[in-house]
Design a protein around this motif. Structure first.
Motif, PDB file in Angstrom:
ATOM      1  N   THR A   1       0.846  -1.201   0.000  1.00  0.00           N
ATOM      2  CA  THR A   1       0.000   0.000   0.000  1.00  0.00           C
ATOM      3  C   THR A   1       0.874   1.240   0.000  1.00  0.00           C
ATOM      4  N   LYS A   2       0.448   2.185  -0.845  1.00  0.00           N
ATOM      5  CA  LYS A   2       1.113   3.486  -0.842  1.00  0.00           C
ATOM      6  C   LYS A   2       0.090   4.495  -0.343  1.00  0.00           C
ATOM      7  N   GLY A   3       0.493   5.372   0.552  1.00  0.00           N
ATOM      8  CA  GLY A   3      -0.421   6.378   1.081  1.00  0.00           C
ATOM      9  C   GLY A   3       0.111   7.773   0.798  1.00  0.00           C
ATOM     10  N   ILE A   4      -0.825   8.700   0.578  1.00  0.00           N
ATOM     11  CA  ILE A   4      -0.436  10.099   0.343  1.00  0.00           C
ATOM     12  C   ILE A   4      -1.230  10.961   1.321  1.00  0.00           C
ATOM     13  N   ILE A   5      -0.508  11.784   2.047  1.00  0.00           N
ATOM     14  CA  ILE A   5      -1.149  12.626   3.059  1.00  0.00           C
ATOM     15  C   ILE A   5      -0.764  14.087   2.812  1.00  0.00           C
ATOM     16  N   PHE A   6      -1.735  15.003   2.949  1.00  0.00           N
ATOM     17  CA  PHE A   6      -1.419  16.438   2.845  1.00  0.00           C
ATOM     18  C   PHE A   6      -1.844  17.149   4.121  1.00  0.00           C
ATOM     19  N   THR A   7      -1.033  18.089   4.543  1.00  0.00           N
ATOM     20  CA  THR A   7      -1.513  19.055   5.539  1.00  0.00           C
ATOM     21  C   THR A   7      -1.629  20.367   4.757  1.00  0.00           C
ATOM     22  N   ASP A   8      -1.877  21.484   5.420  1.00  0.00           N
ATOM     23  CA  ASP A   8      -1.960  22.758   4.703  1.00  0.00           C
ATOM     24  C   ASP A   8      -0.628  23.144   4.081  1.00  0.00           C
ATOM     25  N   SER A   9       0.477  22.743   4.720  1.00  0.00           N
ATOM     26  CA  SER A   9       1.769  23.269   4.278  1.00  0.00           C
ATOM     27  C   SER A   9       2.768  22.212   3.816  1.00  0.00           C
ATOM     28  N   ALA A  10       2.411  20.928   3.907  1.00  0.00           N
ATOM     29  CA  ALA A  10       3.388  19.893   3.547  1.00  0.00           C
ATOM     30  C   ALA A  10       2.697  18.634   3.036  1.00  0.00           C
ATOM     31  N   SER A  11       3.484  17.814   2.351  1.00  0.00           N
ATOM     32  CA  SER A  11       2.944  16.545   1.867  1.00  0.00           C
ATOM     33  C   SER A  11       3.787  15.401   2.418  1.00  0.00           C
ATOM     34  N   ALA A  12       3.210  14.201   2.363  1.00  0.00           N
ATOM     35  CA  ALA A  12       3.965  13.019   2.801  1.00  0.00           C
ATOM     36  C   ALA A  12       3.488  11.818   2.006  1.00  0.00           C
ATOM     37  N   THR A  13       4.416  10.935   1.678  1.00  0.00           N
ATOM     38  CA  THR A  13       4.013   9.668   1.073  1.00  0.00           C
ATOM     39  C   THR A  13       4.646   8.547   1.891  1.00  0.00           C
ATOM     40  N   PHE A  14       3.916   7.458   1.984  1.00  0.00           N
ATOM     41  CA  PHE A  14       4.492   6.316   2.700  1.00  0.00           C
ATOM     42  C   PHE A  14       4.164   5.029   1.969  1.00  0.00           C
ATOM     43  N   GLU A  15       5.002   4.035   2.152  1.00  0.00           N
ATOM     44  CA  GLU A  15       4.804   2.730   1.518  1.00  0.00           C
ATOM     45  C   GLU A  15       4.959   1.648   2.567  1.00  0.00           C
ATOM     46  N   VAL A  16       4.028   0.708   2.565  1.00  0.00           N
ATOM     47  CA  VAL A  16       4.153  -0.444   3.451  1.00  0.00           C
ATOM     48  C   VAL A  16       3.933  -1.702   2.623  1.00  0.00           C
ATOM     49  N   GLY A  17       4.618  -2.763   2.963  1.00  0.00           N
ATOM     50  CA  GLY A  17       4.452  -3.982   2.178  1.00  0.00           C
ATOM     51  C   GLY A  17       4.833  -5.224   2.952  1.00  0.00           C
ATOM     52  N   LEU A  18       4.076  -6.302   2.703  1.00  0.00           N
ATOM     53  CA  LEU A  18       4.447  -7.622   3.227  1.00  0.00           C
ATOM     54  C   LEU A  18       4.746  -8.553   2.057  1.00  0.00           C
ATOM     55  N   GLY A  19       4.179  -8.169   0.876  1.00  0.00           N
ATOM     56  CA  GLY A  19       4.365  -9.005  -0.310  1.00  0.00           C
ATOM     57  C   GLY A  19       5.113  -8.262  -1.395  1.00  0.00           C
ATOM     58  N   ALA A  20       5.699  -7.145  -1.062  1.00  0.00           N
ATOM     59  CA  ALA A  20       6.521  -6.376  -2.017  1.00  0.00           C
ATOM     60  C   ALA A  20       7.600  -5.676  -1.211  1.00  0.00           C
ATOM     61  N   LYS A  21       8.762  -5.497  -1.828  1.00  0.00           N
ATOM     62  CA  LYS A  21       9.901  -4.938  -1.087  1.00  0.00           C
ATOM     63  C   LYS A  21      10.349  -3.641  -1.739  1.00  0.00           C
ATOM     64  N   THR A  22      10.706  -2.662  -0.915  1.00  0.00           N
ATOM     65  CA  THR A  22      11.293  -1.441  -1.462  1.00  0.00           C
ATOM     66  C   THR A  22      12.339  -0.902  -0.475  1.00  0.00           C
ATOM     67  N   GLU A  23      13.051   0.126  -0.874  1.00  0.00           N
ATOM     68  CA  GLU A  23      14.070   0.738  -0.024  1.00  0.00           C
ATOM     69  C   GLU A  23      13.408   1.285   1.251  1.00  0.00           C
ATOM     70  N   GLY A  24      13.843   0.832   2.391  1.00  0.00           N
ATOM     71  CA  GLY A  24      13.188   1.214   3.648  1.00  0.00           C
ATOM     72  C   GLY A  24      13.824   2.404   4.318  1.00  0.00           C
ATOM     73  N   SER A  25      13.893   3.509   3.593  1.00  0.00           N
ATOM     74  CA  SER A  25      14.530   4.692   4.189  1.00  0.00           C
ATOM     75  C   SER A  25      13.487   5.740   4.557  1.00  0.00           C
ATOM     76  N   LEU A  26      13.945   6.739   5.284  1.00  0.00           N
ATOM     77  CA  LEU A  26      13.093   7.879   5.645  1.00  0.00           C
ATOM     78  C   LEU A  26      13.803   9.135   5.165  1.00  0.00           C
ATOM     79  N   VAL A  27      13.093   9.967   4.406  1.00  0.00           N
ATOM     80  CA  VAL A  27      13.666  11.226   3.936  1.00  0.00           C
ATOM     81  C   VAL A  27      12.713  12.354   4.331  1.00  0.00           C
ATOM     82  N   VAL A  28      13.247  13.336   5.047  1.00  0.00           N
ATOM     83  CA  VAL A  28      12.443  14.498   5.428  1.00  0.00           C
ATOM     84  C   VAL A  28      13.037  15.701   4.702  1.00  0.00           C
ATOM     85  N   SER A  29      12.247  16.318   3.826  1.00  0.00           N
ATOM     86  CA  SER A  29      12.772  17.415   3.011  1.00  0.00           C
ATOM     87  C   SER A  29      12.368  18.755   3.598  1.00  0.00           C
TER      88      SER A  29
END
Ligand code: C2G
Length: 446
Positions: free
Chosen positions: A332-360
């Motif tokens: 699952t990929k999720g997209i969240i917005f506040t008034d001033s910023a955005s965020a995306t997150f990915e979670v998976g049990l059956g798919a793998k991706t780079e598990g890093s955190l980046v705060v811009s």
């Protein structure tokens, strides 16, 4: 003038500490006492201190024996201090005999006889203990028992699992008394750790709180916001601790990353990207739709933590894109917005991706490499690479010891206790889980 220096944690200050300071003072004319900071003790694996650094400094001050008190905050500082203060003698208790011989190159080293029959450990053992009962005896519960052994003032006494055979085997392995029911378990402990499947959390947590037990519950606490609110209300009305077991929230590096970013280290935060994937066998209970398995339920609380901590819980919109198999979201990929910023997150049990955190941010960004949810290292990076900074922290064992320490401290605290995972963030996590489960904002991929 002969300058003497000594160091210690001086937790639950006792006669042995007093005698040591007196003997050290008698070696010269000026006594410097180094008291360890809480974070240095954490780094050197001392997770069991009962007094904070200010209380420990006050106790040393009250003896009237120290001419100067300094704080000790990093390994190797003793050499710096000897140079900085012009120290003639380094003195320490005989339990350290030989260990500090490397300081002989810089000053005289004296090991003073210890006072027999008294120690901080002994005093800690005499203090009230939190007796913990465990509901659910799977792999995380196994790790919990081992990690609880590193934390003072608690003992795991009993466990319950409706599967009697499993419960018996678990209890035999760890020397615990099995409980025949959750009710029986509540009778044998004053705090409960819930490590059962997600969909059972609400019922067990409610029953435990109603029975007057403090509760530490695995993630996700519950899958509906109203249930989370109800549980926190019961806990508040009854004066009980209710915490979500979220190892990232309590680990030292994550805490410091957050405070650095909140103090403007990368300017205004504009975006967060976080991923937590754990490739899992299709037969695993985590993938069982009947048990509310799936990537969001299993891992959602991890990426949501930095998002809510740094952007606040007052988000405007949240959407999901999911890939399903056998009734559970394997990604699952999720997209969240506040008034001033955005965020995306990915979670998976059956798919793998780079598990890093980046705060811009507007001045730079924070990068936490995989697995960022067990943070021990991160970097702050800037346009001018000369300004980049790397930060390293301990993350001992499975990391559960930090949340267990918080849980035990919260129960034993007299009065004010600041929770590292505020109720508002847990409620927002349950709201997101609920939005995901009701499916209206979920786009399903083929
Ligand atoms: N001590 C003593 N008799 C006791 C207990 C402690 O003489 N019954 C001494 C210790 O040997 C030490 C001092 O009191 O010199 C402080 O002890 P702790 O608070 O346990 O501190 P410690 O972990 O020994 O830290 O950098 C810190 C130093 O390495 C010492």
């Amino acid at each position: 003038m002969t300058k003497v220096i000594t160091y210690g944690t001086f937790d639950l200050f006792h006669e042995g500490h007093y005698n040591l300071l007196k003997k050290a003072k008698a070696l010269g004319d000026w006594l410097i006492v180094g008291v360890t900071t809480d974070s240095f003790d954490l780094q050197r694996g001392k997770l069991n201190t009962c007094n904070n650094v200010m209380e420990r400094i006050e106790a040393v001050k009250a003896t009237g024996l120290a001419d100067q008190i300094i704080i000790e905050e990093y390994r190797g500082q003793k050499i710096d201090d000897i140079h900085r203060y012009g120290v003639d003698i380094f003195a320490i208790g005989s339990d350290w005999t030989g260990y500090f011989d490397y300081l002989k190159e810089f000053c005289q080293v004296v090991y003073l006889p210890r006072t027999e029959g008294i120690s901080s450990t002994q005093l800690r053992d005499e203090r009230p203990t939190v007796e913990i009962g465990i509901i659910g005896t799977g792999s995380i519960a196994r790790r919990f028992v081992k990690e609880a052994g590193f934390v003072a003032s608690n003992s795991v006494t009993t466990a319950y699992n409706p599967d009697k055979k499993e419960c018996q085997a678990f209890c035999e392995e760890f020397g615990l008394k099995p409980s025949a029911s959750s009710k029986a378990l509540f009778g044998k402990c004053n705090a409960v750790y819930i490590a059962s499947p997600h969909y059972t959390h609400y019922e067990y947590a409610k029953a435990a709180l109603e029975a007057g037990k403090h509760v530490l519950c695995e993630t996700p606490l519950v899958l509906k916001e109203a249930e989370a609110k109800e549980l926190f209300k019961i806990a508040k009305d009854k004066g009980l601790v209710l915490m979500m077991a979220h190892k990232t929230a309590y680990c030292p590096a994550f805490g410091h990353l957050v405070t650095l970013l909140q103090s403007g280290a990368i300017g205004e935060i504009v975006d967060i990207k976080a991923a937590t994937t754990t490739l899992t066998d299709g037969k695993d209970a985590k993938m069982d739709s009947a048990r509310f398995g799936g990537s969001m339920n299993e891992n959602g609380c991890f990426p949501l933590l930095p998002i809510f901590r740094l952007l606040g819980t007052d988000y405007k919109k949240c959407y999901f894109v999911s890939k399903y198999k056998d009734g559970v979201d394997i990604f699952t990929k999720g997209i969240i917005f506040t008034d001033s910023a955005s965020a995306t997150f990915e979670v998976g049990l059956g798919a793998k991706t780079e598990g890093s955190l980046v705060v811009s941010g507007t001045k730079g960004y924070a990068y936490v490499p995989a697995p960022w949810w067990k943070t021990s290292y991160f970097e702050l990076r800037y346009e001018d690479q000369n300004q980049n900074k790397k930060y390293f922290y301990p993350f001992d064992g499975e990391g559960l010891r930090y949340e267990i320490k918080e849980f035990v401290s919260a129960i034993l605290a007299n009065g004010y206790f600041y929770s590292k995972l505020p109720v508002g963030e847990i409620l927002a996590m349950s709201r997101i889980q609920e939005e995901f489960l009701n499916g209206k904002k979920v786009r399903i991929l083929k």
